[in-house]
Design a protein around this motif. Structure first.
Motif, PDB file in Angstrom:
ATOM      1  N   TYR A  78      16.828  82.650 -15.848  1.00 61.40           N
ATOM      2  CA  TYR A  78      17.128  81.435 -15.092  1.00 61.40           C
ATOM      3  C   TYR A  78      16.000  81.238 -14.113  1.00 61.40           C
ATOM      4  O   TYR A  78      15.756  82.091 -13.259  1.00 61.40           O
ATOM      5  N   TRP A  79      15.263  80.138 -14.281  1.00 58.84           N
ATOM      6  CA  TRP A  79      14.020  80.023 -13.541  1.00 58.84           C
ATOM      7  C   TRP A  79      14.074  78.912 -12.506  1.00 58.84           C
ATOM      8  O   TRP A  79      13.395  77.903 -12.627  1.00 58.84           O
ATOM      9  N   TYR A  80      14.902  79.083 -11.521  1.00 60.29           N
ATOM     10  CA  TYR A  80      14.988  78.104 -10.432  1.00 60.29           C
ATOM     11  C   TYR A  80      15.097  78.852  -9.114  1.00 60.29           C
ATOM     12  O   TYR A  80      15.676  79.945  -9.067  1.00 60.29           O
ATOM     13  N   PRO A  81      14.552  78.294  -8.039  1.00 58.80           N
ATOM     14  CA  PRO A  81      14.547  79.032  -6.767  1.00 58.80           C
ATOM     15  C   PRO A  81      15.929  79.190  -6.131  1.00 58.80           C
ATOM     16  O   PRO A  81      16.061  79.950  -5.175  1.00 58.80           O
ATOM     17  N   ASP A  82      16.950  78.496  -6.673  1.00 59.24           N
ATOM     18  CA  ASP A  82      18.272  78.672  -6.058  1.00 59.24           C
ATOM     19  C   ASP A  82      18.948  79.968  -6.496  1.00 59.24           C
ATOM     20  O   ASP A  82      20.050  80.295  -6.056  1.00 59.24           O
ATOM     21  N   LEU A  83      18.279  80.712  -7.368  1.00 60.35           N
ATOM     22  CA  LEU A  83      18.749  82.057  -7.729  1.00 60.35           C
ATOM     23  C   LEU A  83      17.486  82.900  -7.874  1.00 60.35           C
ATOM     24  O   LEU A  83      16.883  82.946  -8.942  1.00 60.35           O
TER      25      LEU A  83
ATOM     26  N   GLN B  93      20.421  85.199 -13.826  1.00 59.65           N
ATOM     27  CA  GLN B  93      21.776  85.111 -13.299  1.00 59.65           C
ATOM     28  C   GLN B  93      22.572  86.253 -13.914  1.00 59.65           C
ATOM     29  O   GLN B  93      22.482  86.488 -15.125  1.00 59.65           O
TER      30      GLN B  93
ATOM     31  N   ASP C 176      27.224  82.546  -8.711  1.00 58.23           N
ATOM     32  CA  ASP C 176      26.807  81.165  -8.486  1.00 58.23           C
ATOM     33  C   ASP C 176      25.358  81.156  -7.998  1.00 58.23           C
ATOM     34  O   ASP C 176      24.837  82.178  -7.536  1.00 58.23           O
ATOM     35  N   ALA C 177      24.721  80.002  -8.098  1.00 58.69           N
ATOM     36  CA  ALA C 177      23.380  79.815  -7.544  1.00 58.69           C
ATOM     37  C   ALA C 177      23.501  79.271  -6.123  1.00 58.69           C
ATOM     38  O   ALA C 177      24.580  78.867  -5.698  1.00 58.69           O
TER      39      ALA C 177
ATOM     40  N   LEU D 116      17.964  71.417  -1.730  1.00 57.29           N
ATOM     41  CA  LEU D 116      17.885  70.079  -1.143  1.00 57.29           C
ATOM     42  C   LEU D 116      16.561  69.465  -1.547  1.00 57.29           C
ATOM     43  O   LEU D 116      15.513  70.079  -1.374  1.00 57.29           O
TER      44      LEU D 116
ATOM     45  N   THR E 196      11.093  71.489  -1.951  1.00 60.95           N
ATOM     46  CA  THR E 196      12.528  71.673  -2.125  1.00 60.95           C
ATOM     47  C   THR E 196      12.967  72.723  -1.116  1.00 60.95           C
ATOM     48  O   THR E 196      12.299  73.737  -0.941  1.00 60.95           O
ATOM     49  N   LEU E 197      14.072  72.437  -0.420  1.00 62.78           N
ATOM     50  CA  LEU E 197      14.589  73.384   0.553  1.00 62.78           C
ATOM     51  C   LEU E 197      15.767  74.126  -0.067  1.00 62.78           C
ATOM     52  O   LEU E 197      16.613  73.527  -0.719  1.00 62.78           O
ATOM     53  N   VAL E 198      15.785  75.446   0.136  1.00 60.51           N
ATOM     54  CA  VAL E 198      16.780  76.258  -0.543  1.00 60.51           C
ATOM     55  C   VAL E 198      17.645  77.017   0.459  1.00 60.51           C
ATOM     56  O   VAL E 198      17.134  77.663   1.378  1.00 60.51           O
ATOM     57  N   ASP E 199      18.958  76.908   0.252  1.00 61.19           N
ATOM     58  CA  ASP E 199      19.940  77.651   1.048  1.00 61.19           C
ATOM     59  C   ASP E 199      20.640  78.609   0.101  1.00 61.19           C
ATOM     60  O   ASP E 199      21.271  78.180  -0.873  1.00 61.19           O
ATOM     61  N   LEU E 200      20.539  79.901   0.368  1.00 61.31           N
ATOM     62  CA  LEU E 200      21.086  80.891  -0.563  1.00 61.31           C
ATOM     63  C   LEU E 200      22.453  81.434  -0.129  1.00 61.31           C
ATOM     64  O   LEU E 200      22.899  82.452  -0.652  1.00 61.31           O
TER      65      LEU E 200
ATOM     66  N   ARG F 194       6.580  81.741 -17.712  1.00 56.11           N
ATOM     67  CA  ARG F 194       5.780  80.899 -16.816  1.00 56.11           C
ATOM     68  C   ARG F 194       4.374  81.462 -16.627  1.00 56.11           C
ATOM     69  O   ARG F 194       3.849  81.523 -15.519  1.00 56.11           O
TER      70      ARG F 194
ATOM     71  N   PHE G 137      15.736  76.953   6.093  1.00 58.75           N
ATOM     72  CA  PHE G 137      15.716  76.940   4.627  1.00 58.75           C
ATOM     73  C   PHE G 137      14.451  77.623   4.102  1.00 58.75           C
ATOM     74  O   PHE G 137      13.422  77.619   4.769  1.00 58.75           O
ATOM     75  N   PHE G 138      14.563  78.167   2.898  1.00 55.24           N
ATOM     76  CA  PHE G 138      13.355  78.535   2.162  1.00 55.24           C
ATOM     77  C   PHE G 138      12.717  77.232   1.709  1.00 55.24           C
ATOM     78  O   PHE G 138      13.407  76.315   1.280  1.00 55.24           O
ATOM     79  N   ARG G 139      11.394  77.183   1.811  1.00 60.85           N
ATOM     80  CA  ARG G 139      10.698  75.974   1.398  1.00 60.85           C
ATOM     81  C   ARG G 139       9.855  76.316   0.187  1.00 60.85           C
ATOM     82  O   ARG G 139       9.025  77.225   0.233  1.00 60.85           O
ATOM     83  N   VAL G 140      10.113  75.641  -0.922  1.00 62.76           N
ATOM     84  CA  VAL G 140       9.394  75.951  -2.165  1.00 62.76           C
ATOM     85  C   VAL G 140       8.799  74.668  -2.725  1.00 62.76           C
ATOM     86  O   VAL G 140       9.225  73.577  -2.352  1.00 62.76           O
ATOM     87  N   PRO G 141       7.818  74.807  -3.627  1.00 69.17           N
ATOM     88  CA  PRO G 141       7.278  73.593  -4.261  1.00 69.17           C
ATOM     89  C   PRO G 141       8.414  72.783  -4.864  1.00 69.17           C
ATOM     90  O   PRO G 141       9.388  73.348  -5.366  1.00 69.17           O
ATOM     91  N   ARG G 142       8.278  71.498  -4.793  1.00 66.34           N
ATOM     92  CA  ARG G 142       9.349  70.612  -5.205  1.00 66.34           C
ATOM     93  C   ARG G 142       9.817  70.898  -6.637  1.00 66.34           C
ATOM     94  O   ARG G 142       9.017  70.963  -7.568  1.00 66.34           O
ATOM     95  N   VAL G 143      11.129  71.078  -6.764  1.00 64.37           N
ATOM     96  CA  VAL G 143      11.734  71.285  -8.073  1.00 64.37           C
ATOM     97  C   VAL G 143      12.227  69.932  -8.556  1.00 64.37           C
ATOM     98  O   VAL G 143      12.863  69.200  -7.824  1.00 64.37           O
TER      99      VAL G 143
ATOM    100  N   ALA H 181      23.442  77.146 -13.080  1.00 63.11           N
ATOM    101  CA  ALA H 181      23.913  78.523 -13.244  1.00 63.11           C
ATOM    102  C   ALA H 181      25.408  78.541 -13.478  1.00 63.11           C
ATOM    103  O   ALA H 181      26.099  77.693 -12.980  1.00 63.11           O
TER     104      ALA H 181
END
Lengths: 495, 104
Positions: free
Chosen positions: A87-92, A97, A133-134, A138, A145-149, B20, B91-97, B104
């Motif tokens: 699973y290749w997304y920064p939310d996880l 997963q 869950d992931a 935002l 992209t802002l990530v809340d884990l 990747r 927040f963690f800031r990452v390159p735009r997804v 998931a």
């Protein structure tokens, strides 16, 4: 809803339902599960995916999963284990997963859905498994992209049905029944507003054209979070896919495979998303960090003993023991506490039929107005029984019962006292009712004439005049006495 | 099947895409040529009859490792974000997804 035109099209839907379990902590770490906490405040090396951090399974989540799987009639695998799904997304952030691919908690169950006509529809359950869950992404910023884990690693139960669902309404009914079941079991709050339950239908159609049947591509609609959206999205896909096939005979499962679409709530339409990754691209393999679980003798029996009567069993019993119809039972047994309240009121002497009418016609609306369930109104079972009894005994009319119920919800006073205070006790005194009867006749000469003329419209006219008397009396008139007085005052009928 | 046929450059490219990894011109063919003999060596295991052997995912006999559902202190956002390459507003800031997450 408009159905697609001929040629004949048949809808085929399977549902994947993700339910967030009501555990205090995440699936594989001790971080608290809390909605609305500051971003990333509920994280640790395990759910942040730091190298070397080791996950440990939450006992309660496993028990909740097994309880649900059993409630759905699944076979519990003696040994359940964990897999990594790429699973290749920064939310996880682990890039996988943790899920259950090969040995899920439960396999091969079924759910029975009551239908309006009294029959039952069975939807098979393919599997029930646990997964994490992931987090939340935002996409508000233009370049990042802002990530809340905080949500990453929360325990999710995935329930997968067989493609047995044949209409948008059935899809909604199935999802609602699953929600009832997990709530009865107490394993989840299943609050749609908080995203506790996410629905992903897999939709395609069998289109019959010139005697041959073709299947349209299977479309997975991602992340629906209301029953209304589910039904609307399935209905939309039914029309879209049928039309797409009729416009292009190459729009088939064989040619196009599977695709993912999102749901646009504003446009009430689905839209194309990335192609669904092929199953082998998930590259599932056993997670070396997590030991499998083998159920210990007696453990599943213990869970079964903790399982309450489930909604469908309760509805059946309400029908069998109390003669409650299926549609009414659906509302009465909507949640466990409301079902309990109903049964306690019956035990306190309420006539089940009158009480059922009160639940359907009075209490449901009052609960909705108050933004809660009937049990959430926190009224005493004895008080509900008393109101039902007042009506069954003829001491108050149905209209009066409604006014009393409204006052009960407001003031919590006892129904009998309210009936007195509001002057809602039944009027069966002829001298008191006679002026109202005369007034009703005088004000409605046409109905009076129709009654006197006899024939087909007479009964309806009498009923109409009776309704007028009820209204003039503020709902207090005894309907039988009112009808008798009306007949006397209207005089003999012709014919 | 010859050794070279065990792994095609196209398969190497597919694996690289899933991981990747961006391969330069000619690398897919070069890696295919290097990896194929390794696969051939591992393929020797196919000669064994494993029809009566249960799949073995782990060497450890460990099972039933559980923890009680009791919350333990989390790191807190400051510490969680301290090692992040980029962060903003907690927040963690990452390159735009693009689009949604992977679901998931």
């Amino acid at each position: 809803m408009t159905l697609p035109p001929a040629p004949k099209a048949r809808l085929i839907v399977g549902l994947e339902i993700h339910v967030q379990l009501r555990t205090a902590t995440k699936l594989f770490c001790g971080c608290a599960v809390r909605f609305g906490a500051p971003p990333n405040s509920l994280t640790c090396p395990v759910c942040l995916g730091h190298p070397g951090a080791l996950p440990v399974l939450n006992r309660e989540a496993l028990r909740c999963a097994a309880k649900t799987a059993m409630a759905l009639g699944c076979r519990i695998l003696p040994r359940t284990s964990w897999d990594r799904k790429s699973y290749w997304y920064p939310d996880l952030p682990k890039n996988y997963q943790i899920s259950q691919n090969e040995f899920p908690v439960g396999l091969e169950g079924a759910v029975e859905l009551p239908r309006a006509d009294g029959s039952v529809k069975t939807v098979r359950i393919r599997r029930v498994h646990l997964e994490e869950d992931a987090g939340k992404s935002l996409h508000d910023a233009p370049d990042a992209t802002l990530v809340d884990l905080n949500r990453a690693g929360t325990a999710l139960l995935e329930i997968v049905t067989a493609p047995d669902i044949a209409s948008p309404e059935e899809a909604g009914d199935l999802a609602r029944e699953i929600r009832r079941i997990v709530r009865y079991l107490g394993v989840a709050d299943a609050d749609m507003q908080k995203g506790h339950m996410r629905l992903e239908p897999n939709v395609n159609c069998a289109v019959e054209l010139d005697g041959a049947e073709a299947r349209t591509p299977i479309v997975e609609i991602k992340n629906l979070n209301s029953f209304r959206a589910l039904e609307a999205a399935v209905a939309f896909e039914f029309e879209r896919q049928t039309a797409a096939y009729l416009a292009d005979p190459a729009y088939t499962l064989e040619r196009r495979g599977k695709e993912s679409r999102g749901w646009d709530e504003a446009a009430l339409a689905t839209f194309v998303q990335r192609r669904k990754e092929e199953a082998h691209e998930y590259r599932c393999f056993p997670d070396p960090d997590l030991a499998p679980y083998e159920w210990i003798a007696g453990e599943l029996d213990e869970l079964a003993r903790e399982t309450p009567e489930l909604p469908q069993a309760r509805r059946r019993r309400l029908a069998r023991e109390l003669g409650i119809g299926q549609g009414d039972a659906l509302l009465i047994a909507e949640d466990r506490a409301t079902g309990d309240l109903f049964e306690a009121a019956v035990a306190a002497g309420a006539c089940p039929q009158t009480l059922a009418k009160h639940f359907i016609n009075l209490w449901t609306r009052l609960a909705k107005d108050a933004g809660t369930t009937i049990a959430g109104l926190k009224l005493d079972a004895g008080a509900l029984a008393e109101l039902a009894r007042l009506q069954t005994d003829g001491a108050v009319s149905a209209t009066a019962a409604r006014l009393i119920a409204e006052a009960m919800a407001r003031t919590r006073a006892a129904p009998r006292a309210l009936a007195q205070r509001l002057g809602l006790t039944r009027l069966s005194d002829r001298t008191a009712l006679l002026p109202l009867v005369k007034e009703a006749i005088a004000a409605n000469p046409k109905a009076a004439a129709q009654y006197r003329a006899g024939g087909g419209k007479a009964a309806k006219s009498l009923g109409f005049l009776q309704g007028r008397v009820m209204r003039l009396s503020g709902g207090r008139a005894d309907p039988a006495v009112a009808a008798a007085l009306l007949r006397e005052e209207l005089g003999p009928q012709l014919g | 099947m010859s050794v070279a046929e065990l792994l095609t450059p196209a398969q190497v490219e597919a694996a690289a895409r899933l991981a990747r990894l961006l391969l330069n011109e000619g690398e897919a063919a070069a890696f295919a040529a290097q990896l194929a003999p390794i696969l051939a060596r591992v393929q020797a295991l196919d000669e064994l009859d494993t029809s009566n052997v249960a799949p073995l995912a782990r060497l450890s006999p460990l099972a039933n490792v559980l923890r009680p559902d009791e919350a333990r202190p989390s790191l807190g956002a400051d510490l969680a974000l301290r090692e992040a390459p980029d962060a903003a507003g907690g927040f963690f800031r990452v390159p735009r997804v693009l689009g949604e997450g992977g679901g998931a």
